[in-house]
Motif scaffolding. Structure first.
Motif, PDB file in Angstrom:
ATOM      1  N   PRO A 131      44.339   4.046 -11.765  1.00 38.55           N
ATOM      2  CA  PRO A 131      45.519   4.182 -12.630  1.00 38.55           C
ATOM      3  C   PRO A 131      45.343   3.441 -13.954  1.00 38.55           C
ATOM      4  N   ALA A 132      46.227   3.728 -14.877  1.00 42.44           N
ATOM      5  CA  ALA A 132      46.487   2.889 -16.061  1.00 42.44           C
ATOM      6  C   ALA A 132      45.246   2.506 -16.849  1.00 42.44           C
ATOM      7  N   GLU A 133      44.394   3.495 -17.136  1.00 45.57           N
ATOM      8  CA  GLU A 133      43.256   3.197 -18.010  1.00 45.57           C
ATOM      9  C   GLU A 133      43.682   3.085 -19.461  1.00 45.57           C
ATOM     10  N   GLU A 134      44.610   3.929 -19.879  1.00 48.47           N
ATOM     11  CA  GLU A 134      44.948   4.012 -21.288  1.00 48.47           C
ATOM     12  C   GLU A 134      45.551   2.725 -21.859  1.00 48.47           C
ATOM     13  N   ASN A 135      46.187   1.916 -21.028  1.00 47.65           N
ATOM     14  CA  ASN A 135      46.739   0.657 -21.546  1.00 47.65           C
ATOM     15  C   ASN A 135      45.899  -0.550 -21.150  1.00 47.65           C
ATOM     16  N   GLY A 136      44.732  -0.318 -20.538  1.00 47.62           N
ATOM     17  CA  GLY A 136      43.814  -1.401 -20.227  1.00 47.62           C
ATOM     18  C   GLY A 136      44.144  -2.203 -18.995  1.00 47.62           C
ATOM     19  N   ALA A 137      45.208  -1.834 -18.266  1.00 47.23           N
ATOM     20  CA  ALA A 137      45.649  -2.654 -17.138  1.00 47.23           C
ATOM     21  C   ALA A 137      45.072  -2.218 -15.797  1.00 47.23           C
ATOM     22  N   GLY A 138      44.598  -0.981 -15.696  1.00 48.16           N
ATOM     23  CA  GLY A 138      44.301  -0.395 -14.401  1.00 48.16           C
ATOM     24  C   GLY A 138      43.132  -0.981 -13.651  1.00 48.16           C
ATOM     25  N   ALA A 139      41.962  -1.088 -14.288  1.00 51.12           N
ATOM     26  CA  ALA A 139      40.784  -1.586 -13.588  1.00 51.12           C
ATOM     27  C   ALA A 139      41.013  -3.007 -13.082  1.00 51.12           C
ATOM     28  N   ALA A 140      41.581  -3.857 -13.929  1.00 46.27           N
ATOM     29  CA  ALA A 140      41.842  -5.245 -13.527  1.00 46.27           C
ATOM     30  C   ALA A 140      42.812  -5.298 -12.354  1.00 46.27           C
ATOM     31  N   ALA A 141      43.826  -4.416 -12.363  1.00 48.34           N
ATOM     32  CA  ALA A 141      44.800  -4.401 -11.267  1.00 48.34           C
ATOM     33  C   ALA A 141      44.160  -3.939  -9.962  1.00 48.34           C
ATOM     34  N   VAL A 142      43.260  -2.961 -10.044  1.00 47.48           N
ATOM     35  CA  VAL A 142      42.567  -2.493  -8.841  1.00 47.48           C
ATOM     36  C   VAL A 142      41.688  -3.607  -8.276  1.00 47.48           C
ATOM     37  N   VAL A 143      40.910  -4.256  -9.147  1.00 50.40           N
ATOM     38  CA  VAL A 143      40.019  -5.326  -8.696  1.00 50.40           C
ATOM     39  C   VAL A 143      40.812  -6.484  -8.092  1.00 50.40           C
ATOM     40  N   ALA A 144      41.998  -6.746  -8.635  1.00 51.79           N
ATOM     41  CA  ALA A 144      42.829  -7.851  -8.134  1.00 51.79           C
ATOM     42  C   ALA A 144      43.513  -7.522  -6.820  1.00 51.79           C
ATOM     43  N   ASP A 145      43.607  -6.240  -6.469  1.00 53.38           N
ATOM     44  CA  ASP A 145      44.218  -5.839  -5.205  1.00 53.38           C
ATOM     45  C   ASP A 145      43.357  -6.361  -4.050  1.00 53.38           C
ATOM     46  N   GLN A 146      43.964  -7.042  -3.084  1.00 55.38           N
ATOM     47  CA  GLN A 146      43.207  -7.640  -1.986  1.00 55.38           C
ATOM     48  C   GLN A 146      42.396  -6.618  -1.195  1.00 55.38           C
ATOM     49  N   ARG A 147      42.877  -5.379  -1.129  1.00 50.66           N
ATOM     50  CA  ARG A 147      42.168  -4.353  -0.359  1.00 50.66           C
ATOM     51  C   ARG A 147      40.887  -3.898  -1.041  1.00 50.66           C
ATOM     52  N   TYR A 148      40.788  -4.146  -2.338  1.00 52.52           N
ATOM     53  CA  TYR A 148      39.571  -3.747  -3.060  1.00 52.52           C
ATOM     54  C   TYR A 148      38.351  -4.479  -2.516  1.00 52.52           C
ATOM     55  N   ALA A 149      38.547  -5.701  -2.030  1.00 52.89           N
ATOM     56  CA  ALA A 149      37.425  -6.477  -1.498  1.00 52.89           C
ATOM     57  C   ALA A 149      36.734  -5.747  -0.351  1.00 52.89           C
ATOM     58  N   THR A 150      37.469  -4.900   0.381  1.00 53.11           N
ATOM     59  CA  THR A 150      36.875  -4.192   1.520  1.00 53.11           C
ATOM     60  C   THR A 150      36.045  -2.984   1.086  1.00 53.11           C
ATOM     61  N   ILE A 151      36.185  -2.562  -0.159  1.00 49.34           N
ATOM     62  CA  ILE A 151      35.431  -1.405  -0.636  1.00 49.34           C
ATOM     63  C   ILE A 151      34.623  -1.730  -1.889  1.00 49.34           C
ATOM     64  N   LYS A 152      34.586  -2.978  -2.268  1.00 48.26           N
ATOM     65  CA  LYS A 152      33.891  -3.385  -3.495  1.00 48.26           C
ATOM     66  C   LYS A 152      32.459  -2.851  -3.503  1.00 48.26           C
ATOM     67  N   PRO A 153      32.072  -2.111  -4.551  1.00 47.31           N
ATOM     68  CA  PRO A 153      30.754  -1.478  -4.557  1.00 47.31           C
ATOM     69  C   PRO A 153      29.668  -2.375  -5.151  1.00 47.31           C
ATOM     70  N   ASP A 154      28.431  -2.021  -4.833  1.00 48.89           N
ATOM     71  CA  ASP A 154      27.281  -2.660  -5.474  1.00 48.89           C
ATOM     72  C   ASP A 154      27.032  -2.054  -6.859  1.00 48.89           C
ATOM     73  N   PHE A 155      27.288  -0.756  -6.976  1.00 42.88           N
ATOM     74  CA  PHE A 155      27.104  -0.033  -8.236  1.00 42.88           C
ATOM     75  C   PHE A 155      28.348   0.813  -8.497  1.00 42.88           C
ATOM     76  N   ALA A 156      28.659   1.018  -9.782  1.00 42.57           N
ATOM     77  CA  ALA A 156      29.774   1.886 -10.154  1.00 42.57           C
ATOM     78  C   ALA A 156      29.380   2.702 -11.379  1.00 42.57           C
ATOM     79  N   PHE A 157      29.765   3.975 -11.363  1.00 44.30           N
ATOM     80  CA  PHE A 157      29.405   4.898 -12.433  1.00 44.30           C
ATOM     81  C   PHE A 157      30.647   5.656 -12.916  1.00 44.30           C
ATOM     82  N   ALA A 158      30.623   6.043 -14.172  1.00 43.90           N
ATOM     83  CA  ALA A 158      31.712   6.824 -14.761  1.00 43.90           C
ATOM     84  C   ALA A 158      31.183   7.555 -15.983  1.00 43.90           C
TER      85      ALA A 158
END
Length: 382
Positions: A131-158
């Motif tokens: 979510p929320a790429e256009e205002n710069g808040a989305g990636a940081a919010a996803v990473v800060a979500d505690q559940r992200y730790a269970t799926i945190k990748p070694d590599f990411a592409f876009a």
């Protein structure tokens, strides 16, 4: 790649459905629901919803241990009127997908279909609809979500679609690809007065006039230079729209932009200093920030895997005009150890530009982007 012509027809239809119903940052409820429904049909091992807001992630495991590889698309559209003449233009007034994020989502959904038919040999693939790429808040919010730790990748592409580049051509570099930026609001508050007796009040106008050239003087260098800094004034306001009152308040909005996060800190402090220096005695100064984007820096190892995939797919690529002066919050995924790489994918040379009211991402990029991502998967995970 394991896609049929019928797949591509359905993915184009799905992309156009998203195009008709864009939602802006933080409001992507229905878009996330559409994504979740479409992902469920590809039988992932797990779907995680409401990540960092409305984010949706699907996980596809391999048969052996191995690295985790993530591919990201964005859910949000823009607060812009869709003025295109296509039959599937936005049905929501003041909202549009003139960023092409609908095309990015369709590309990941194409990859999901491929993964449903052929899982990777090892490791796991994560499809992240952020979510929320256009205002710069989305990636940081996803990473800060505690559940992200269970799926945190070694590599990411876009990737990001890029009109002005030949259709299907790729721009890719090691190191910085987009700039750090932040919106800055400087507000001065004094005291109103009768327009015939301005000396009895305290107007911010002289301070605003002093501040403008000082802010412009902070710009330096070119985007390729580590010392690059750019200030862009986007809005100025003082007082009310009347003739009888000398203003008692005023503000300037501007964007600060640098190639690297470290340079941003110096630019921010310099801008704050001259704002206080420009303020006349007695004026109150308030400074706020919004739309904060970190720099986006491609990791050399991740770039290597992308370059190998492009070679295998016989897709031409070079450094293009990178790094861009624009910002992209994908860099937020690389701040905690994940090796990231983003590339630009040409949308055609004779098209409206990104965020133009009549821009529409070409459907051809769905298949091209999915081929590249699938080749990355097979090259890294088998």
């Amino acid at each position: 790649m394991h896609l049929t012509n019928q797949d591509l027809i359905e993915l184009v239809e799905w992309r156009r459905k998203l195009h008709m119903t864009p939602e802006i940052s933080g409001e992507e409820t229905e878009t996330a629901r559409e994504v979740e429904i479409a992902l469920a049909a590809t039988s992932p091992d797990r779907i995680v919803t409401d990540l960092g807001g409305h984010g949706v992630a699907a996980i596809y495991g391999g048969f052996e241990p191995g690295p985790s590889v993530m591919f990201r698309a964005e859910l949000d559209g823009l607060a812009i009127e869709d003025m295109s003449d296509v039959a599937y233009r936005s049905r929501i007034p003041g909202r549009g997908h003139q960023c092409g994020h609908d095309g990015h989502m369709a590309t990941l959904m194409a990859l999901a279909r491929g993964l449903s038919r052929k899982r990777p040999k090892r490791g796991r693939v994560i499809l992240m609809f952020q979510p929320a790429e256009e205002n710069g808040a989305g990636a940081a919010a996803v990473v800060a979500d505690q559940r992200y730790a269970t799926i945190k990748p070694d590599f990411a592409f876009a990737y990001h679609n890029m009109p002005g580049m030949a259709l299907g051509r790729v721009a890719l570099v090691d190191g910085p690809i987009t700039c750090a930026s932040r919106g800055m609001r400087i507000a001065f508050t004094g005291r109103t007065a009768h327009a015939s007796m301005p000396e009895t009040g305290l107007s911010p106008v002289p301070s605003l006039l002093r501040l403008l050239p000082a802010l412009e003087g902070l710009s330096s260098g070119e985007p390729h230079s580590p010392d690059f800094a750019m200030t862009t004034v986007t809005h100025i306001e003082a007082g009310e729209r009347v003739f009888g009152i000398a203003p008692g308040c005023g503000e300037i909005w501007l964007t600060l932009r640098t190639l690297a996060d470290a340079r941003m800190e110096k630019l921010r402090l310099d801008a704050e200093r001259i704002a206080h220096e420009a303020a006349a005695a007695g004026l109150a100064v308030e400074i706020n920030y919004d739309n904060i984007f970190a720099d986006c820096v491609n990791d050399p190892e991740a770039v290597h895997y992308l370059g190998r995939a492009l070679d295998d797919e016989h897709i031409a690529y070079d450094s293009g005009d990178l790094p861009l002066r624009g910002s992209e919050d994908f860099g937020g995924f690389g701040k905690d150890g994940t090796k990231i790489a983003m590339f630009l994918l040409g949308a055609g040379e004779n098209r409206p530009h990104l965020h133009n009211p009549d821009y529409d991402v070409p459907d051809e990029l769905i298949g091209i982007g999915a081929r590249i991502f699938d080749r990355v998967v097979r090259g890294m995970l088998g």
